[in-house]
Write an enzyme that holds these catalytic residues in place. Structure first.
Site, mmCIF file in Angstrom:
data_model
loop_
_atom_site.group_PDB
_atom_site.id
_atom_site.type_symbol
_atom_site.label_atom_id
_atom_site.label_comp_id
_atom_site.label_asym_id
_atom_site.label_seq_id
_atom_site.Cartn_x
_atom_site.Cartn_y
_atom_site.Cartn_z
ATOM 1 C CB CYS A 63 -4.203 6.096 4.214
ATOM 2 S SG CYS A 63 -3.780 7.444 5.531
ATOM 3 C CG HIS A 113 -0.475 3.090 5.162
ATOM 4 N ND1 HIS A 113 -0.666 3.199 3.972
ATOM 5 C CD2 HIS A 113 -0.768 4.211 6.092
ATOM 6 C CE1 HIS A 113 -1.058 4.458 4.149
ATOM 7 N NE2 HIS A 113 -1.183 5.138 5.252
#
Length: 487
Positions: free
Chosen positions: A332, A428
């Site tokens: 991310c 994630h």
């Protein structure tokens, strides 16, 4: 339709774990249980079944209840950013940005949102277990409070106060909380729990009785140190400051602790690998030169954390690791940092600006107001996996032609450099399953133990629930919770 609220004498006294354990204990008794936290502040979050986001602890507590995480379980979420502001998430969606001053003035206006979620949850459960935030003893924050006594009184939910004996001063913490509270607030507290006790609880019998006598509250038990909680995902970054001793011969993976680190529980499955040493590198320390992999984690403020990374000299460590042939993974915000530039032209995460990245991936990122929130499944490194996306920004460039993963069939995610040495992804939670984690460890010369992280977490919840059944008066807590249905 009962309810019980667990508040604490301070942050990190173990409220989240106790609520998760109580939820599992009650669910194991055959009750329909749901968790609730009116207001949370955390950069560790999870995507829900209804396409929003909530604090990671409430997602864990939903799992403890054997229920799907839902935005009603945490209606107000604050995610701290770089410039003393927080992103405000209400019912799972971004509603704007708040500073310390305007939040304290405006949070009372969020009580209707909180109560709407509360009423929906109550209608679905036999018992709702509510978690407070921080401490009700912070009486300077009482006006407009929606996280502790402000909610308890609005919803008429009885409170049990948790004190952490491991940090010391637990008698003063509990009795002192009673002393500073407004009488109407103090009347909501019906009992206390001693948490994190090491040794023989009989040695604290006198102290336990003195707390009851001085506070007027009854005790519901003394909970021992729960070693099983180490297998649960953590929500507060304070746990990153605790360092385990290094193991000789282990494959070392290093992750720098950035000021606005987010979703660091992505790395929890690596901690469970017997052949892996996960080193969370604190500020002021270099990244170990002997690590096999450096992971750049998620961040709530990519530009600010990129500047902090350089201020620590970690960029020099990372580039040296790369020159030695070391492997690097960005997740991310960490993926964004690996590119050539990161731009925030509209000041989404802080002051508007642009910054050079580490230049290890041929990609560029522009932050945008749209926030991608979705649960995903896909293929990466030849293995199937599941996880979720939670990011603001669009990343493009030549290395995206070699995606890290294909999501939901054919949608590319992330990038891999031409030499196969650096990888980045927006997903994630992808390392929870053994297949992709095994492939990642194989990429750096390691071998996985093949454990499924979800199974490990579920077993830990059952073990904690069993310990709470042994050391707490669960029947007494249930009787207290039923008082809320009669109010």
């Amino acid at each position: 339709m009962g309810a019980l609220m667990v508040q604490g004498t301070g942050s990190d006294v173990g409220k989240s774990v106790l609520v998760a354990g109580l939820c599992r204990a009650l669910a194991n008794r055959g009750l329909r249980v749901l968790p609730f936290k009116p207001q949370n502040m955390s950069n560790n979050a999870a995507v829900t079944s209804d396409g929003g986001e909530i604090g990671r602890a409430q997602a864990l507590q939903a799992l403890a209840c054997r229920a799907a995480p839902h935005t009603d379980m945490n209606p107000v979420l604050l995610k701290p950013q770089a410039d003393h502001t927080s992103q405000l998430v209400v019912h799972g969606r971004v509603r704007g940005t708040l500073g310390g001053g305007n939040f304290r003035m405006g949070r009372a206006a969020l009580l209707p949102d909180v109560m709407a979620s509360w009423q929906r949850l109550r209608a679905q459960a036999d018992v709702v277990v509510v978690e407070g935030a921080g401490s009700p003893a912070e009486i300077n924050l009482r006006a407009g409070d929606i996280a502790n006594m402000g909610f308890a009184r609005a919803a008429r939910v009885p409170v049990v106060l948790v004190g952490d004996i491991d940090r010391g001063g637990v008698i003063a913490a509990l009795v002192g909380t009673r002393a500073v509270l407004d009488p109407a607030d103090a009347a909501m507290i019906r009992g206390f729990i001693i948490n994190k006790f090491r040794g023989d609880p009989a040695l604290f019998a006198d102290g336990y009785q003195q707390i009851a006598a001085l506070s007027g509250w009854r005790g519901f038990g003394v909970v021992p140190w729960l070693a099983e909680s180490a297998r649960l995902p953590s929500e507060d970054a304070v746990v990153l400051e605790r360092h385990a001793p290094l193991r000789a011969g282990a494959l070392r993976i290093a992750c720098p602790i950035l000021p606005r680190i987010a979703n660091f529980d992505d790395l929890d499955p690596l901690k469970g690998e017997s052949g892996v040493e996960l080193v969370m590198v604190p500020p002021g320390q270099p990244i170990p030169p002997d690590c096999a992999l450096i992971v750049l984690p998620g961040s709530k403020a990519t530009l600010a954390d990129l500047a902090a990374l350089r201020a620590q000299g970690w960029d020099i460590d990372i580039l040296a690791h790369h020159r030695r042939g070391g492997r690097i993974l960005g997740i991310c915000g960490g993926y964004q940092m690996l590119g050539k530039t990161v731009a925030d032209p509209h000041g989404i995460e802080g002051p508007a600006g642009e910054m050079a990245g580490l230049g290890l991936l041929d990609v560029t990122t522009v932050l945008t107001a749209h926030k991608a929130l979705r649960q995903v499944a896909g293929q990466a490194l030849g293995q199937a996996f599941a996880g979720f996306e939670m990011h603001m920004g669009q990343t493009d460039g030549p290395d995206c032609a070699r995606p890290f993963a294909l999501l939901d069939g054919d949608r590319p995610d992330g990038a891999i450099d031409a030499g196969g040495q650096v990888m980045g992804s927006y997903v994630h939670g992808a390392l929870g399953g053994p297949a992709l984690r095994g492939a990642l460890l194989g990429w750096i010369g390691g071998v996985s133990n093949g454990a499924d992280h979800a199974t490990v977490v579920d077993a830990a919840l059952d073990a904690i629930a069993a310990r709470l059944e042994q050391h707490l008066d669960i029947d007494g807590l249930l009787a207290l919770a039923r008082e809320a249905s009669d109010a």
